[in-house]
Design a protein around this motif. Structure first.
Motif, PDB file in Angstrom:
ATOM      1  N   ILE A   3     103.649 -12.699  47.367  1.00 43.39           N
ATOM      2  CA  ILE A   3     103.495 -11.213  46.473  1.00 43.39           C
ATOM      3  C   ILE A   3     104.274 -10.061  46.514  1.00 43.39           C
ATOM      4  O   ILE A   3     104.766  -9.474  47.346  1.00 43.39           O
ATOM      5  CB  ILE A   3     101.836 -11.169  46.450  1.00 43.39           C
ATOM      6  N   GLN A   4     104.808  -9.956  44.896  1.00 43.53           N
ATOM      7  CA  GLN A   4     105.505  -8.570  45.077  1.00 43.53           C
ATOM      8  C   GLN A   4     104.852  -8.108  43.784  1.00 43.53           C
ATOM      9  O   GLN A   4     104.692  -7.890  42.328  1.00 43.53           O
ATOM     10  CB  GLN A   4     106.925  -8.881  44.722  1.00 43.53           C
ATOM     11  N   PHE A   5     104.786  -6.508  44.380  1.00 41.30           N
ATOM     12  CA  PHE A   5     104.085  -5.159  42.898  1.00 41.30           C
ATOM     13  C   PHE A   5     105.517  -4.269  43.062  1.00 41.30           C
ATOM     14  O   PHE A   5     106.165  -4.007  43.932  1.00 41.30           O
ATOM     15  CB  PHE A   5     102.930  -4.337  43.801  1.00 41.30           C
ATOM     16  N   ARG A   6     105.765  -4.370  41.959  1.00 40.89           N
ATOM     17  CA  ARG A   6     106.670  -3.558  41.490  1.00 40.89           C
ATOM     18  C   ARG A   6     107.059  -2.652  40.521  1.00 40.89           C
ATOM     19  O   ARG A   6     105.950  -2.876  39.550  1.00 40.89           O
ATOM     20  CB  ARG A   6     107.845  -3.989  41.113  1.00 40.89           C
ATOM     21  N   GLU A   7     106.147  -1.045  41.039  1.00 46.38           N
ATOM     22  CA  GLU A   7     105.122   0.506  39.922  1.00 46.38           C
ATOM     23  C   GLU A   7     104.791   0.129  39.809  1.00 46.38           C
ATOM     24  O   GLU A   7     104.482   0.462  38.304  1.00 46.38           O
ATOM     25  CB  GLU A   7     107.310   0.881  39.772  1.00 46.38           C
ATOM     26  N   VAL A   8     103.700  -0.492  40.287  1.00 48.98           N
ATOM     27  CA  VAL A   8     102.404  -0.887  39.519  1.00 48.98           C
ATOM     28  C   VAL A   8     101.402   0.151  39.410  1.00 48.98           C
ATOM     29  O   VAL A   8     100.534   0.668  40.323  1.00 48.98           O
ATOM     30  CB  VAL A   8     101.191  -2.297  40.410  1.00 48.98           C
ATOM     31  N   THR A   9     101.517   0.965  38.363  1.00 46.82           N
ATOM     32  CA  THR A   9      99.778   1.780  37.983  1.00 46.82           C
ATOM     33  C   THR A   9      98.576   0.760  37.199  1.00 46.82           C
ATOM     34  O   THR A   9      99.390  -0.171  36.105  1.00 46.82           O
ATOM     35  CB  THR A   9     100.318   2.566  37.253  1.00 46.82           C
ATOM     36  N   LYS A  10      97.795   1.171  36.780  1.00 49.71           N
ATOM     37  CA  LYS A  10      96.478   0.682  37.172  1.00 49.71           C
ATOM     38  C   LYS A  10      95.603   1.862  36.461  1.00 49.71           C
ATOM     39  O   LYS A  10      94.955   2.328  37.637  1.00 49.71           O
ATOM     40  CB  LYS A  10      95.265  -0.527  38.347  1.00 49.71           C
ATOM     41  N   ILE A  11      95.131   1.895  35.124  1.00 53.49           N
ATOM     42  CA  ILE A  11      94.059   2.643  35.138  1.00 53.49           C
ATOM     43  C   ILE A  11      92.654   2.636  34.268  1.00 53.49           C
ATOM     44  O   ILE A  11      93.180   1.764  33.078  1.00 53.49           O
ATOM     45  CB  ILE A  11      94.766   3.777  33.956  1.00 53.49           C
ATOM     46  N   TYR A  12      91.788   2.962  34.773  1.00 53.91           N
ATOM     47  CA  TYR A  12      90.079   2.972  34.378  1.00 53.91           C
ATOM     48  C   TYR A  12      89.632   3.685  33.454  1.00 53.91           C
ATOM     49  O   TYR A  12      89.205   5.049  34.220  1.00 53.91           O
ATOM     50  CB  TYR A  12      89.095   2.283  35.385  1.00 53.91           C
ATOM     51  N   GLY A  26     104.922 -11.639  52.267  1.00 53.45           N
ATOM     52  CA  GLY A  26     106.072 -12.811  52.728  1.00 53.45           C
ATOM     53  C   GLY A  26     104.981 -13.756  52.717  1.00 53.45           C
ATOM     54  O   GLY A  26     104.155 -14.188  53.266  1.00 53.45           O
ATOM     55  N   LYS A  27     105.768 -15.312  52.671  1.00 51.71           N
ATOM     56  CA  LYS A  27     105.050 -16.586  53.179  1.00 51.71           C
ATOM     57  C   LYS A  27     104.261 -16.239  54.248  1.00 51.71           C
ATOM     58  O   LYS A  27     105.112 -16.621  54.571  1.00 51.71           O
ATOM     59  CB  LYS A  27     105.853 -17.436  52.155  1.00 51.71           C
ATOM     60  N   GLY A  28     103.162 -16.701  54.336  1.00 52.30           N
ATOM     61  CA  GLY A  28     102.370 -17.287  55.638  1.00 52.30           C
ATOM     62  C   GLY A  28     102.024 -15.882  56.758  1.00 52.30           C
ATOM     63  O   GLY A  28     101.396 -15.534  57.042  1.00 52.30           O
ATOM     64  N   GLU A  29     102.549 -14.491  55.933  1.00 52.50           N
ATOM     65  CA  GLU A  29     101.868 -13.114  55.722  1.00 52.50           C
ATOM     66  C   GLU A  29     100.328 -13.226  56.055  1.00 52.50           C
ATOM     67  O   GLU A  29      99.888 -13.774  55.849  1.00 52.50           O
ATOM     68  CB  GLU A  29     102.290 -12.402  55.519  1.00 52.50           C
ATOM     69  N   GLU A  56     101.420  -0.453  34.457  1.00 52.52           N
ATOM     70  CA  GLU A  56     102.558  -0.509  34.451  1.00 52.52           C
ATOM     71  C   GLU A  56     103.248  -1.501  35.246  1.00 52.52           C
ATOM     72  O   GLU A  56     102.567  -0.882  36.782  1.00 52.52           O
ATOM     73  CB  GLU A  56     102.830   1.513  34.182  1.00 52.52           C
ATOM     74  N   GLY A  57     104.178  -1.159  35.364  1.00 51.10           N
ATOM     75  CA  GLY A  57     104.863  -1.873  36.223  1.00 51.10           C
ATOM     76  C   GLY A  57     104.713  -3.678  36.486  1.00 51.10           C
ATOM     77  O   GLY A  57     104.415  -4.042  35.868  1.00 51.10           O
ATOM     78  N   SER A  58     105.156  -4.218  37.605  1.00 51.82           N
ATOM     79  CA  SER A  58     104.766  -5.836  36.938  1.00 51.82           C
ATOM     80  C   SER A  58     104.644  -6.923  38.490  1.00 51.82           C
ATOM     81  O   SER A  58     104.863  -5.439  39.723  1.00 51.82           O
ATOM     82  CB  SER A  58     106.311  -6.449  36.372  1.00 51.82           C
ATOM     83  N   ILE A  59     104.139  -7.305  38.817  1.00 55.32           N
ATOM     84  CA  ILE A  59     103.292  -8.515  39.798  1.00 55.32           C
ATOM     85  C   ILE A  59     103.908 -10.089  40.088  1.00 55.32           C
ATOM     86  O   ILE A  59     104.647 -10.929  38.487  1.00 55.32           O
ATOM     87  CB  ILE A  59     101.429  -7.994  39.619  1.00 55.32           C
ATOM     88  N   SER A  60     104.654 -10.275  41.002  1.00 57.12           N
ATOM     89  CA  SER A  60     105.180 -11.651  40.843  1.00 57.12           C
ATOM     90  C   SER A  60     104.137 -12.166  41.934  1.00 57.12           C
ATOM     91  O   SER A  60     103.785 -11.743  43.160  1.00 57.12           O
ATOM     92  CB  SER A  60     106.534 -11.823  41.623  1.00 57.12           C
ATOM     93  N   ILE A  61     103.295 -13.092  41.980  1.00 53.03           N
ATOM     94  CA  ILE A  61     102.592 -13.875  42.641  1.00 53.03           C
ATOM     95  C   ILE A  61     103.667 -15.373  43.045  1.00 53.03           C
ATOM     96  O   ILE A  61     102.841 -16.292  41.814  1.00 53.03           O
ATOM     97  CB  ILE A  61     101.492 -14.124  42.551  1.00 53.03           C
ATOM     98  N   ALA A  62     103.910 -15.936  44.019  1.00 47.15           N
ATOM     99  CA  ALA A  62     104.095 -17.232  43.832  1.00 47.15           C
ATOM    100  C   ALA A  62     104.806 -17.725  42.560  1.00 47.15           C
ATOM    101  O   ALA A  62     105.345 -18.885  42.783  1.00 47.15           O
ATOM    102  CB  ALA A  62     102.384 -18.126  44.036  1.00 47.15           C
ATOM    103  N   GLY A  63     106.086 -16.322  42.684  1.00 48.16           N
ATOM    104  CA  GLY A  63     107.158 -17.389  41.568  1.00 48.16           C
ATOM    105  C   GLY A  63     107.132 -16.668  40.322  1.00 48.16           C
ATOM    106  O   GLY A  63     107.826 -16.738  39.425  1.00 48.16           O
TER     107      GLY A  63
END
Lengths: 221, 289
Positions: A3-12, A26-29, A56-63
């Protein structure tokens, strides 16, 4: 990275739930995400299982990156992520067995294999004797264990838990924590959101602390 | 697929009162749909075959020679449309008129000469009948020198034709209207069931269910509601047909002539299935994750 979060913003509705959050798991953490109510823990989990999209920003999950992920691929990615909800989200008109089996039926698994895997999952959470009960006939701790069984029966690579012990007494909470340790021992990456310090104190596990949508502490750094 | 079908069957039973109401509404619509098709079919059949019931009377010119008349009778006997040709001379025509007038035959007394025309009565074949061929045949007859006039009940015939045309337009409108109504019944039933299971659907989405997995049971359910409605509608139409046949006096030709083709009986459930499918697909609409 799993899992990788890069500069992620969430507004409600003009309220910033997460502000420029970046971290990697990381894997298995086995990671605890903690912080007071409204800190952004649930939002962070929702972003991981794609119930929400980042503003804003981006998220990667399992590639897979949320920037390029097509809507039709979302169900397939979710099958890699088991989620244990605080409010259980069980199907009230289905038995314990069917509540767990549905996670496999969705994947198109045959009924014979479903039977074996559901019984294995029920064994892990110590609920084999309750397979034919409806959720309404179970205690809170038992319902939470059904949710865990449903989350792991599909053998996901990531397991997310949103305050899974929030409604449970100390004994039930200890039982749930033991189950999570067993799942982690099999190599599953776990992200466990809780405001209860007792659950992660002295465990030696990584802790990410959120406050008002910002990461205020990450013992990885 | 099999799982979706099972879920649909379970839901049909679980929400049986909603579904039963929808099935009966669709059955009523499709029954009327069937009655319209049945009526249209029989009216078309009756109008198509109507002219064969008429006798074509060819009035010949007074000055027509015997040889010309004989040649025309021979030619007509060879026509493939005609089953019977009968020549009626002036004298025979007068005799027949007197017989038909019976007691009032005195009105013909005092006539110096026979005012009637010689004529040829033509009966058309029932099987080889085609309205366009008959119209063409009449036109050809009228062009002959020896022919004074041709009578074959054109006015009645054109009234029947226009009645059929109007009925056909009304039937098409009714069928379209009922189809829309059936789609709407299926749409609203599936929409209600979809809302009732909204929470369940959200859970399925979170567990990784594809759109097909979520939609499948609803589409099956809408389709089955339409199909069951259609089967009941068909059964109703068959019962109505039996009732008409049973009630009808065999001496009344109208009832004896009624036909219910199997195509109409079959088209009702198929229409129900298709309309139910359309309604359910529209009801689910676009799923979002």
């Amino acid at each position: 990275m799993m899992i990788q979060f890069r500069e992620v913003t969430k507004i409600y509705d003009n309220i910033t739930a997460l502000r420029r959050v970046s971290f990697s798991i990381g894997k298995g953490e086995y990671v605890f995400v903690t912080g007071p109510s409204g800190a952004g823990k649930s939002t962070l989990l929702k972003l991981i299982y794609l119930a929400e999209k980042p503003d804003e920003g981006s998220i990667s999950i399992a590639g897979y990156s949320t920037d390029t992920l097509k809507e039709r691929a979302i169900p397939y990615l979710r099958r890699n992520i088991g989620v244990v909800f605080q409010d259980f989200k069980l199907l009230e008109n289905k038995t314990v067995y069917d509540n767990i089996a549905i996670a496999l039926r969705i994947r198109g698994v045959g009924e014979r294999e479903i039977r074996e895997r559901v019984h294995e999952a029920l064994k892990l959470v110590n609920l084999r004797h309750k397979a034919d009960n409806l959720p309404s006939a179970l205690s809170g701790g038992e319902q939470q264990r059904v949710t865990i069984a449903r989350a792991i029966v599909g053998e996901p690579t990531v397991l997310l838990a949103d305050e899974p012990t929030g409604n449970l007494d100390v004994d039930n909470a200890a039982g749930i924590m033991k189950i999570f340790s067993e799942i982690h021992a099999k190599g599953t990456t776990i992200v466990f959101a809780t405001h209860n310090r007792d659950l992660y104190r002295n465990t030696g596990k990584r802790v990410i602390k959120l406050d008002s949508g910002n990461i205020v502490y990450d013992d990885m750094e | 697929m099999l799982y979706s079908f099972k879920v649909a069957l379970r839901s049909l039973w679980f929400y049986r009162w909603i579904n039963l109401l929808s099935i009966l509404s669709i059955a009523t619509g499709l029954f009327i749909f069937g009655v319209v098709l049945f009526s249209l079919y029989n009216i078309e059949r009756a109008t198509h075959r109507a002219p064969e019931k008429f006798t074509i009377t060819v009035f010949l010119k007074d000055r027509a020679k015997e040889s010309e008349i004989q040649s025309l009778v021979n030619r007509l006997s060879d026509e493939k449309l005609i089953s019977r040709v009968k020549y009626i001379s002036k004298d025979e025509a007068l005799r027949e008129l007197k017989e038909s007038l019976k007691d009032a035959a005195y009105v013909l007394e005092g006539l110096d000469e026979n005012p009637l025309f010689p004529s040829i009565e033509i009966k058309l074949k029932e099987d080889a009948f085609n309205r366009r061929d008959v119209d063409y045949f009449i036109k050809r007859l009228r062009r002959l020198d020896v022919v004074e006039d041709v009578f074959y009940g054109e006015d009645i015939f054109s009234s029947i034709k226009s009645l059929y045309r109007n009925f056909r337009v009304a039937s098409i409108l009714l069928i379209v209207l009922f189809s829309v109504a059936i789609v709407f019944v299926s749409y609203s039933t599936v929409k209600i069931l979809f809302f009732k299971r909204a929470e369940e659907i959200e859970i399925y989405k979170l567990l990784g269910a594809t759109k097909g997995f979520i939609r499948g049971p609803f589409i099956f359910e809408g389709t089955m509601i339409g199909l069951f409605g259609g089967l009941i509608g068909s059964a109703g139409l068959l019962a109505l047909f039996d009732l008409l046949k049973g009630l009808g006096n065999p001496e009344i030709p109208l009832v004896r002539m009624l036909v219910l083709p199997p195509e109409i009986v079959a088209v009702i459930p198929v229409s129900g299935l298709i309309l139910g499918l359309i309604g359910s697909v529209i009801a689910i609409g676009r799923l979002r994750y």
